[in-house]
Motif scaffolding. Structure first.
Motif, PDB file in Angstrom:
ATOM      1  N   ARG A   7       0.832  -1.205   0.000  1.00 23.93           N
ATOM      2  CA  ARG A   7       0.000   0.000   0.000  1.00 23.93           C
ATOM      3  C   ARG A   7       0.866   1.253   0.000  1.00 23.93           C
ATOM      4  N   ILE A   8       1.861   1.279   0.880  1.00 25.82           N
ATOM      5  CA  ILE A   8       2.738   2.447   0.978  1.00 25.82           C
ATOM      6  C   ILE A   8       3.544   2.611  -0.313  1.00 25.82           C
ATOM      7  N   ARG A   9       4.022   1.512  -0.860  1.00 22.36           N
ATOM      8  CA  ARG A   9       4.775   1.556  -2.122  1.00 22.36           C
ATOM      9  C   ARG A   9       3.918   2.206  -3.210  1.00 22.36           C
ATOM     10  N   LYS A  10       2.673   1.786  -3.315  1.00 24.49           N
ATOM     11  CA  LYS A  10       1.780   2.331  -4.339  1.00 24.49           C
ATOM     12  C   LYS A  10       1.468   3.799  -4.065  1.00 24.49           C
ATOM     13  N   GLU A  11       1.236   4.150  -2.794  1.00 22.88           N
ATOM     14  CA  GLU A  11       0.968   5.542  -2.440  1.00 22.88           C
ATOM     15  C   GLU A  11       2.131   6.452  -2.823  1.00 22.88           C
ATOM     16  N   LYS A  12       3.343   5.920  -2.729  1.00 25.58           N
ATOM     17  CA  LYS A  12       4.542   6.693  -3.070  1.00 25.58           C
ATOM     18  C   LYS A  12       4.851   6.661  -4.568  1.00 25.58           C
ATOM     19  N   GLY A  13       4.060   5.899  -5.323  1.00 20.03           N
ATOM     20  CA  GLY A  13       4.204   5.887  -6.777  1.00 20.03           C
ATOM     21  C   GLY A  13       5.261   4.964  -7.340  1.00 20.03           C
ATOM     22  N   TYR A  14       5.674   3.973  -6.569  1.00 15.66           N
ATOM     23  CA  TYR A  14       6.692   3.030  -7.032  1.00 15.66           C
ATOM     24  C   TYR A  14       6.057   1.747  -7.544  1.00 15.66           C
ATOM     25  N   SER A  15       6.601   1.224  -8.638  1.00 14.87           N
ATOM     26  CA  SER A  15       6.255  -0.132  -9.055  1.00 14.87           C
ATOM     27  C   SER A  15       7.111  -1.091  -8.242  1.00 14.87           C
ATOM     28  N   GLN A  16       6.779  -2.373  -8.291  1.00 14.77           N
ATOM     29  CA  GLN A  16       7.628  -3.355  -7.608  1.00 14.77           C
ATOM     30  C   GLN A  16       9.029  -3.343  -8.207  1.00 14.77           C
ATOM     31  N   ASN A  17       9.124  -3.203  -9.520  1.00 17.11           N
ATOM     32  CA  ASN A  17      10.443  -3.168 -10.165  1.00 17.11           C
ATOM     33  C   ASN A  17      11.266  -1.991  -9.673  1.00 17.11           C
ATOM     34  N   GLU A  18      10.660  -0.811  -9.629  1.00 12.98           N
ATOM     35  CA  GLU A  18      11.390   0.386  -9.208  1.00 12.98           C
ATOM     36  C   GLU A  18      11.867   0.270  -7.765  1.00 12.98           C
ATOM     37  N   LEU A  19      10.957  -0.157  -6.884  1.00  5.55           N
ATOM     38  CA  LEU A  19      11.331  -0.254  -5.478  1.00  5.55           C
ATOM     39  C   LEU A  19      12.366  -1.345  -5.254  1.00  5.55           C
ATOM     40  N   SER A  20      12.211  -2.463  -5.908  1.00 11.21           N
ATOM     41  CA  SER A  20      13.184  -3.551  -5.716  1.00 11.21           C
ATOM     42  C   SER A  20      14.582  -3.120  -6.148  1.00 11.21           C
ATOM     43  N   GLU A  21      14.681  -2.321  -7.208  1.00 10.52           N
ATOM     44  CA  GLU A  21      15.991  -1.820  -7.633  1.00 10.52           C
ATOM     45  C   GLU A  21      16.599  -0.908  -6.575  1.00 10.52           C
ATOM     46  N   LEU A  22      15.770  -0.039  -5.986  1.00  7.46           N
ATOM     47  CA  LEU A  22      16.267   0.859  -4.947  1.00  7.46           C
ATOM     48  C   LEU A  22      16.698   0.100  -3.691  1.00  7.46           C
ATOM     49  N   LEU A  23      16.044  -1.032  -3.437  1.00  4.02           N
ATOM     50  CA  LEU A  23      16.349  -1.844  -2.257  1.00  4.02           C
ATOM     51  C   LEU A  23      17.456  -2.863  -2.525  1.00  4.02           C
ATOM     52  N   ASN A  24      17.823  -3.017  -3.801  1.00  2.00           N
ATOM     53  CA  ASN A  24      18.825  -4.000  -4.202  1.00  2.00           C
ATOM     54  C   ASN A  24      18.386  -5.428  -3.889  1.00  2.00           C
ATOM     55  N   VAL A  25      17.103  -5.705  -4.183  1.00  2.15           N
ATOM     56  CA  VAL A  25      16.547  -7.058  -4.084  1.00  2.15           C
ATOM     57  C   VAL A  25      15.807  -7.334  -5.397  1.00  2.15           C
ATOM     58  N   SER A  26      15.518  -8.584  -5.653  1.00  2.00           N
ATOM     59  CA  SER A  26      14.783  -8.904  -6.879  1.00  2.00           C
ATOM     60  C   SER A  26      13.309  -8.527  -6.723  1.00  2.00           C
ATOM     61  N   ARG A  27      12.651  -8.306  -7.861  1.00  2.00           N
ATOM     62  CA  ARG A  27      11.227  -8.010  -7.831  1.00  2.00           C
ATOM     63  C   ARG A  27      10.470  -9.186  -7.233  1.00  2.00           C
ATOM     64  N   GLU A  28      10.924 -10.390  -7.519  1.00  2.00           N
ATOM     65  CA  GLU A  28      10.281 -11.593  -6.990  1.00  2.00           C
ATOM     66  C   GLU A  28      10.367 -11.634  -5.462  1.00  2.00           C
ATOM     67  N   HIS A  29      11.513 -11.233  -4.937  1.00  2.00           N
ATOM     68  CA  HIS A  29      11.694 -11.204  -3.485  1.00  2.00           C
ATOM     69  C   HIS A  29      10.714 -10.214  -2.855  1.00  2.00           C
ATOM     70  N   LEU A  30      10.611  -9.025  -3.429  1.00  2.00           N
ATOM     71  CA  LEU A  30       9.678  -8.023  -2.915  1.00  2.00           C
ATOM     72  C   LEU A  30       8.243  -8.517  -3.026  1.00  2.00           C
ATOM     73  N   ALA A  31       7.898  -9.146  -4.135  1.00  3.39           N
ATOM     74  CA  ALA A  31       6.539  -9.672  -4.311  1.00  3.39           C
ATOM     75  C   ALA A  31       6.209 -10.712  -3.241  1.00  3.39           C
ATOM     76  N   LYS A  32       7.172 -11.561  -2.905  1.00  6.54           N
ATOM     77  CA  LYS A  32       6.942 -12.578  -1.875  1.00  6.54           C
ATOM     78  C   LYS A  32       6.772 -11.946  -0.498  1.00  6.54           C
ATOM     79  N   ILE A  33       7.467 -10.856  -0.233  1.00  6.95           N
ATOM     80  CA  ILE A  33       7.284 -10.146   1.035  1.00  6.95           C
ATOM     81  C   ILE A  33       5.884  -9.545   1.088  1.00  6.95           C
ATOM     82  N   GLU A  34       5.479  -8.912  -0.007  1.00  9.09           N
ATOM     83  CA  GLU A  34       4.168  -8.261  -0.041  1.00  9.09           C
ATOM     84  C   GLU A  34       3.015  -9.254   0.051  1.00  9.09           C
TER      85      GLU A  34
END
Length: 76
Positions: free
Chosen positions: A17-44
């Protein structure tokens, strides 16, 4: 009192929810966090937990207090 799996589910939903409110896609946020998009998706989706180190990076990148991730009163 919430069970551990329910807490992880709500934590993941809050992160999404917060990621979307801030306007980030999973791809964009995962790059900033230095994790894979798949890893972020599994957390979410509560299929994977996250470390405190990653939680602190989320806090920094999304510019919200850590407590925002743990507000389990708000149902999405």
């Amino acid at each position: 009192m919430l069970q551990e799996n329910e807490k992880l589910r709500l934590l993941g939903r809050n992160i999404a929810r917060i990621r979307k409110e801030k306007g980030y896609s999973q791809n964009e946020l995962s790059e900033l966090l230095n994790v894979s998009r798949e890893h972020l998706a599994k957390i979410e989706t509560a299929k994977r937990g996250l470390s405190l180190k990653l939680l602190f990076k989320l806090n920094e990148v999304l510019n919200v207090p850590e407590s925002a991730f743990f507000d389990f009163n708000e149902k999405i």
